[in-house]
Design a protein around this motif. Sequence first.
Motif, PDB file in Angstrom:
ATOM      1  N   PRO A 173       0.835  -1.215   0.000  1.00  0.00           N
ATOM      2  CA  PRO A 173       0.000   0.000   0.000  1.00  0.00           C
ATOM      3  C   PRO A 173       0.866   1.261   0.000  1.00  0.00           C
ATOM      4  O   PRO A 173       2.066   1.217   0.286  1.00  0.00           O
ATOM      5  N   TYR A 174       0.229   2.401  -0.313  1.00  0.00           N
ATOM      6  CA  TYR A 174       0.919   3.678  -0.196  1.00  0.00           C
ATOM      7  C   TYR A 174       1.242   3.948   1.278  1.00  0.00           C
ATOM      8  O   TYR A 174       0.575   3.427   2.170  1.00  0.00           O
ATOM      9  N   PRO A 175       2.248   4.793   1.554  1.00  0.00           N
ATOM     10  CA  PRO A 175       2.642   5.057   2.947  1.00  0.00           C
ATOM     11  C   PRO A 175       1.489   5.475   3.851  1.00  0.00           C
ATOM     12  O   PRO A 175       1.402   5.027   5.000  1.00  0.00           O
ATOM     13  N   ARG A 176       0.588   6.356   3.356  1.00  0.00           N
ATOM     14  CA  ARG A 176      -0.503   6.809   4.230  1.00  0.00           C
ATOM     15  C   ARG A 176      -1.421   5.655   4.604  1.00  0.00           C
ATOM     16  O   ARG A 176      -1.958   5.602   5.710  1.00  0.00           O
ATOM     17  N   HIS A 177      -1.583   4.704   3.674  1.00  0.00           N
ATOM     18  CA  HIS A 177      -2.420   3.543   3.972  1.00  0.00           C
ATOM     19  C   HIS A 177      -1.675   2.561   4.882  1.00  0.00           C
ATOM     20  O   HIS A 177      -2.299   1.907   5.722  1.00  0.00           O
ATOM     21  N   LEU A 184      -3.163   1.167   8.360  1.00  0.00           N
ATOM     22  CA  LEU A 184      -3.299  -0.276   8.600  1.00  0.00           C
ATOM     23  C   LEU A 184      -2.530  -0.699   9.854  1.00  0.00           C
ATOM     24  O   LEU A 184      -2.985  -1.576  10.598  1.00  0.00           O
ATOM     25  N   ALA A 185      -1.379  -0.080  10.083  1.00  0.00           N
ATOM     26  CA  ALA A 185      -0.622  -0.387  11.302  1.00  0.00           C
ATOM     27  C   ALA A 185      -1.415   0.020  12.542  1.00  0.00           C
ATOM     28  O   ALA A 185      -1.464  -0.715  13.538  1.00  0.00           O
ATOM     29  N   ARG A 186      -2.060   1.203  12.485  1.00  0.00           N
ATOM     30  CA  ARG A 186      -2.879   1.643  13.628  1.00  0.00           C
ATOM     31  C   ARG A 186      -4.085   0.729  13.814  1.00  0.00           C
ATOM     32  O   ARG A 186      -4.466   0.408  14.947  1.00  0.00           O
ATOM     33  N   LEU A 219       4.078  -6.103   9.310  1.00  0.00           N
ATOM     34  CA  LEU A 219       3.095  -6.252   8.236  1.00  0.00           C
ATOM     35  C   LEU A 219       3.762  -6.418   6.879  1.00  0.00           C
ATOM     36  O   LEU A 219       3.288  -7.180   6.026  1.00  0.00           O
ATOM     37  N   TRP A 220       4.869  -5.691   6.677  1.00  0.00           N
ATOM     38  CA  TRP A 220       5.584  -5.733   5.392  1.00  0.00           C
ATOM     39  C   TRP A 220       7.072  -5.929   5.668  1.00  0.00           C
ATOM     40  O   TRP A 220       7.856  -4.963   5.738  1.00  0.00           O
ATOM     41  N   PRO A 221       7.498  -7.164   5.869  1.00  0.00           N
ATOM     42  CA  PRO A 221       8.895  -7.453   6.252  1.00  0.00           C
ATOM     43  C   PRO A 221       9.933  -6.932   5.271  1.00  0.00           C
ATOM     44  O   PRO A 221      11.102  -6.766   5.649  1.00  0.00           O
ATOM     45  N   ASP A 222       9.528  -6.657   4.017  1.00  0.00           N
ATOM     46  CA  ASP A 222      10.495  -6.196   3.019  1.00  0.00           C
ATOM     47  C   ASP A 222      10.760  -4.698   3.091  1.00  0.00           C
ATOM     48  O   ASP A 222      11.604  -4.192   2.340  1.00  0.00           O
TER      49      ASP A 222
END
Length: 246
Positions: free
Chosen positions: A39-43, A47-49, A58-61
């Motif tokens: 996803p884009y950074p803002r998303h 999603l983390a919140r 969430l995104w290990p890479d």
Amino acid sequence: MNNPLARALRGAGVNEVDVAARLGVDPKTVQRWMSGRMPYPRHRNALARLTGWSQHDLWPDLPRPAQPEASADEVRIVYPHRSTVPTDAWSRLFAEAKAEIDILAYSALFLAEDIAASALLRNKATEGLRLRIALGMPGGVHVNDRGEEERIGDGMSARIRTALVGFRPIADAGGELRLHDTVLYNSIYRADDELLINTHVYGRPASHAPVFHLRRWAADGMAATYAHSFERVWGASCEPNRALLT
């Protein structure tokens, strides 16, 4: 789907339609994220919140700092209650351990009854990791006090006895199991430099109290303070009577 984001959303009890409505995107976009699209950074922030997971979980890479500074923030995630910690967070924590795993609690019954987590701990012990579990002394002064605080009386000692039986296969596999009778201000779950700290609140069960996910950056930081606390309790603890394990 076994994508980390998909697991995190399941743990948070939301589906792609819920996420789409909250973030103002199309449900198909959420499905693509759950299938692995970044996803884009803002998303990512949203999603983390929403899930309570860090972006790197969430995104290990995602790129990480090459050399974290000693002053880096050791607090990765704060959960309002232990019951809001994703169900697989405990297994993910222990799975990362390469050298040692420490558990300090009164009963940790929720772990003893977690088939995936307890099997993982048993396997880690079999592999030769240093694995130490310190539980409360059934009938101990401070265990009894805690039971009275939570208005469950002997229920606390009963939980510990049940947990001891559940943890016995880990001890049989090479893990160390001890009992303590201390005023326990926090439960500590440590895998190398990663810790989940379950604070204790007077009159409330541990499952209703906050949990801090810490990563140790410095020799004298927050994580080191809790690691030192574990060592103090471990040093004053003793091996359980074999009868308690049957």
